[in-house]
Write a protein that holds these residues in place. Structure first.
Motif, PDB file in Angstrom:
ATOM      1  N   ALA A 198      36.138  46.717  36.881  1.00  0.00           N
ATOM      2  CA  ALA A 198      36.611  46.717  35.493  1.00  0.00           C
ATOM      3  C   ALA A 198      36.735  48.160  35.010  1.00  0.00           C
ATOM      4  CB  ALA A 198      35.648  45.942  34.605  1.00  0.00           C
ATOM      5  N   ILE A 199      37.883  48.515  34.476  1.00  0.00           N
ATOM      6  CA  ILE A 199      38.062  49.851  33.911  1.00  0.00           C
ATOM      7  C   ILE A 199      37.562  49.856  32.462  1.00  0.00           C
ATOM      8  CG2 ILE A 199      39.687  51.723  33.494  1.00  0.00           C
ATOM      9  CD1 ILE A 199      39.462  50.802  36.445  1.00  0.00           C
ATOM     10  N   ASP A 200      37.967  48.854  31.713  1.00  0.00           N
ATOM     11  CA  ASP A 200      37.511  48.671  30.335  1.00  0.00           C
ATOM     12  C   ASP A 200      36.573  47.468  30.276  1.00  0.00           C
ATOM     13  OD1 ASP A 200      39.463  50.657  29.248  1.00  0.00           O
ATOM     14  OD2 ASP A 200      40.916  49.162  29.912  1.00  0.00           O
ATOM     15  N   GLN A 205      38.464  37.567  24.827  1.00  0.00           N
ATOM     16  CA  GLN A 205      39.581  37.899  23.943  1.00  0.00           C
ATOM     17  C   GLN A 205      40.666  38.704  24.670  1.00  0.00           C
ATOM     18  OE1 GLN A 205      38.684  40.561  20.694  1.00  0.00           O
ATOM     19  NE2 GLN A 205      40.503  39.968  19.528  1.00  0.00           N
ATOM     20  N   ASN A 206      40.257  39.627  25.538  1.00  0.00           N
ATOM     21  CA  ASN A 206      41.277  40.454  26.192  1.00  0.00           C
ATOM     22  C   ASN A 206      41.682  39.945  27.572  1.00  0.00           C
ATOM     23  OD1 ASN A 206      39.277  41.385  27.989  1.00  0.00           O
ATOM     24  ND2 ASN A 206      39.001  43.339  26.926  1.00  0.00           N
ATOM     25  N   GLY A 207      41.300  38.716  27.897  1.00  0.00           N
ATOM     26  CA  GLY A 207      41.785  38.095  29.126  1.00  0.00           C
ATOM     27  C   GLY A 207      41.022  38.491  30.369  1.00  0.00           C
ATOM     28  N   CYS A 208      39.697  38.295  30.345  1.00  0.00           N
ATOM     29  CA  CYS A 208      38.862  38.659  31.487  1.00  0.00           C
ATOM     30  C   CYS A 208      39.193  37.819  32.718  1.00  0.00           C
ATOM     31  CB  CYS A 208      37.385  38.476  31.135  1.00  0.00           C
ATOM     32  SG  CYS A 208      36.915  36.757  30.773  1.00  0.00           S
ATOM     33  N   LEU A 209      38.770  38.286  33.867  1.00  0.00           N
ATOM     34  CA  LEU A 209      38.890  37.525  35.108  1.00  0.00           C
ATOM     35  C   LEU A 209      38.079  36.245  34.994  1.00  0.00           C
ATOM     36  CD1 LEU A 209      39.660  37.364  38.177  1.00  0.00           C
ATOM     37  CD2 LEU A 209      37.491  38.550  38.619  1.00  0.00           C
ATOM     38  N   ASP A 253      34.470  30.235  35.597  1.00  0.00           N
ATOM     39  CA  ASP A 253      33.502  31.055  34.867  1.00  0.00           C
ATOM     40  C   ASP A 253      34.176  32.329  34.376  1.00  0.00           C
ATOM     41  OD1 ASP A 253      31.529  29.223  35.381  1.00  0.00           O
ATOM     42  OD2 ASP A 253      30.631  30.345  37.036  1.00  0.00           O
ATOM     43  N   ASN A 254      33.950  32.678  33.114  1.00  0.00           N
ATOM     44  CA  ASN A 254      34.463  33.928  32.573  1.00  0.00           C
ATOM     45  C   ASN A 254      33.606  35.090  33.067  1.00  0.00           C
ATOM     46  OD1 ASN A 254      36.583  32.865  30.921  1.00  0.00           O
ATOM     47  ND2 ASN A 254      35.040  32.167  29.471  1.00  0.00           N
ATOM     48  N   ILE A 255      34.236  36.100  33.640  1.00  0.00           N
ATOM     49  CA  ILE A 255      33.518  37.302  34.065  1.00  0.00           C
ATOM     50  C   ILE A 255      33.565  38.300  32.911  1.00  0.00           C
ATOM     51  CG2 ILE A 255      33.296  39.085  35.819  1.00  0.00           C
ATOM     52  CD1 ILE A 255      32.916  36.259  36.872  1.00  0.00           C
ATOM     53  N   GLY A 267      39.012  35.413  49.634  1.00  0.00           N
ATOM     54  CA  GLY A 267      40.425  35.099  49.444  1.00  0.00           C
ATOM     55  C   GLY A 267      40.738  33.654  49.157  1.00  0.00           C
ATOM     56  N   TRP A 268      39.730  32.771  49.225  1.00  0.00           N
ATOM     57  CA  TRP A 268      39.962  31.346  48.975  1.00  0.00           C
ATOM     58  C   TRP A 268      39.353  30.882  47.655  1.00  0.00           C
ATOM     59  CZ3 TRP A 268      43.572  29.331  51.895  1.00  0.00           C
ATOM     60  CH2 TRP A 268      43.809  29.896  53.145  1.00  0.00           C
ATOM     61  N   ALA A 269      38.796  31.791  46.878  1.00  0.00           N
ATOM     62  CA  ALA A 269      38.197  31.443  45.588  1.00  0.00           C
ATOM     63  C   ALA A 269      39.281  31.337  44.511  1.00  0.00           C
ATOM     64  CB  ALA A 269      37.165  32.489  45.179  1.00  0.00           C
ATOM     65  N   PRO A 270      39.422  30.186  43.845  1.00  0.00           N
ATOM     66  CA  PRO A 270      40.415  30.068  42.768  1.00  0.00           C
ATOM     67  C   PRO A 270      40.066  31.012  41.611  1.00  0.00           C
ATOM     68  CG  PRO A 270      39.612  27.909  43.474  1.00  0.00           C
ATOM     69  CD  PRO A 270      38.698  28.926  44.072  1.00  0.00           C
ATOM     70  N   HIS A 271      41.057  31.697  41.096  1.00  0.00           N
ATOM     71  CA  HIS A 271      40.811  32.572  39.956  1.00  0.00           C
ATOM     72  C   HIS A 271      42.061  32.665  39.095  1.00  0.00           C
ATOM     73  CE1 HIS A 271      42.271  35.090  43.263  1.00  0.00           C
ATOM     74  NE2 HIS A 271      42.696  35.978  42.375  1.00  0.00           N
ATOM     75  N   ARG A 272      41.870  33.106  37.872  1.00  0.00           N
ATOM     76  CA  ARG A 272      42.948  33.184  36.897  1.00  0.00           C
ATOM     77  C   ARG A 272      42.525  34.112  35.758  1.00  0.00           C
ATOM     78  NH1 ARG A 272      43.215  27.226  34.345  1.00  0.00           N
ATOM     79  NH2 ARG A 272      45.190  28.126  33.579  1.00  0.00           N
ATOM     80  N   SER A 273      43.401  34.312  34.778  1.00  0.00           N
ATOM     81  CA  SER A 273      43.026  35.025  33.558  1.00  0.00           C
ATOM     82  C   SER A 273      43.958  34.604  32.434  1.00  0.00           C
ATOM     83  CB  SER A 273      43.074  36.547  33.746  1.00  0.00           C
ATOM     84  OG  SER A 273      44.411  37.018  33.713  1.00  0.00           O
TER      85      SER A 273
END
Length: 338
Positions: A198-200, A205-209, A253-255, A267-273
């Motif tokens: 994470a850079i920021d 609210q800002n669309g976390c992983l 889960d929200n990171i 590489g097989w873990a579902p993720h989104r944002s």
């Protein structure tokens, strides 16, 4: 210089540019739990291999990775947020000397109560070797640490810096491995781990992983959408997309984390944002590694992807030209007396 707000102990408690600006403006903070402070732990890049191993073992990172397909680095192994912001700004604003593949998108922004369309830089790829600090970080500390977690030597396969400006879109639910295999297929690596820094600060609210934890692998993964034939390799033609109906039944889960935090997932873990609904950018770098035993393919990957993207653009341009020619011919025939 933006003043730093002291906490109860008289120490500065602002850990990102966003927080500093919000504090200066008298607005509420992003409310991210302050799990680490740049001043309370040493530069992780100066840790010895034995120190890294001890921290990996004591925090059970290898176990978490196997069990959940994701692990979150403790503060002692996380990057200094100030350093990450500095090298990100140098990369983005470094001009032509910073060689990188840059992607621009048209996003909607609010300006004086009106919605405007604005062309904005949203992603950089293939940049690590053009910047000394990024090269040292990605080929050095991060590679060594993820190698310790996985128990085998890893090498960098690709890198992507997402800038996600205010109003920037999120990314749809997907898996990485299927899309990473498209370029080189069986001739390339088959095992991948992605390291996100994470850079920021990352918030809802800002669309976390967002990641769906589980024991995911090639033999056990969610059903995927078949990619479009000859489609855009970065969109509809990209493998790994998850159908919305299936994604709705997954628990993501929200990171939520501070700038400098590090997360590794397979590489097989579902993720989104989600989209960035905050007034500030949400930047994060995603670095994909593969086992050294499977070979080093970074240059071949980018060369192949560049060819695929150019072929798709050429095909799209030809298709559009064909449609225009057909329209011209149709209009011309319509003027012929019958």
């Amino acid at each position: 210089m933006i003043p730093r707000k002291p906490d109860e102990d008289g120490e500065a408690d602002i850990d990102s540019a966003d927080e500093a600006l919000l504090d200066m403006l008298g607005l509420s903070s992003l409310n991210v739990a302050d799990d680490h402070d740049d001043d309370c732990h040493p530069d992780p890049q100066k840790l010895t291999s034995s120190e890294i191993s001890i921290l990996v073992e004591s925090n059970q990172l290898s176990k978490d990775y196997v069990t959940n397909s994701v692990c979150i680095f403790p503060p002692e192994l996380s990057m200094r947020s100030e350093h990450m912001r500095k090298i990100t700004d140098e990369l983005v604003w470094g001009g032509e000397k910073m060689q990188a593949d840059r992607t621009y998108e048209t996003i909607q922004v609010y300006n004086n109560g009106a919605i405007e369309q604005r062309r904005t830089l949203t992603r950089l790829e293939n940049f690590v070797d053009s910047h000394k600090a990024w090269k040292q970080l990605c080929h050095g500390y991060l590679r060594d640490t993820v190698s310790t977690i996985l128990g085998r030597r890893m090498v960098l396969y690709k890198e992507k810096l997402n800038l996600k400006p205010p109003g920037g879109s999120g990314f749809a639910p997907h898996l990485d491995s299927p899309s990473l295999k498209v370029a080189l297929k069986e001739d390339g690596p088959q095992t991948f781990v992605t390291v996100m820094v994470a850079i920021d600060d990352m918030t809802e609210q800002n669309g976390c992983l967002r990641i769906c934890k589980g024991t995911w692998n090639e033999d056990k993964h969610v059903e995927l959408i078949e990619p479009e034939m000859d489609g855009n390799p970065d969109a509809g033609g990209r493998a790994g997309a998850i159908e919305d109906a299936i994604a709705e039944n997954l628990s993501f889960d929200n990171i939520v984390c501070k700038g400098g935090s590090i997360v590794a997932f397979n590489g097989w873990a579902p993720h989104r944002s989600a989209p960035n609904m905050s007034p500030f950018s949400r930047r994060a770098v995603f670095l994909t590694y593969n086992p050294e035993s499977e070979g080093e393919f970074r240059e071949r990957y980018y060369a192949k992807m560049d060819g695929m993207r150019n072929a798709w653009r050429f095909g799209l341009a030809n298709h559009q030209q064909q449609l225009e020619d057909e329209m011209i011919e149709s209009n011309a025939l319509a003027t012929v007396p019958k």
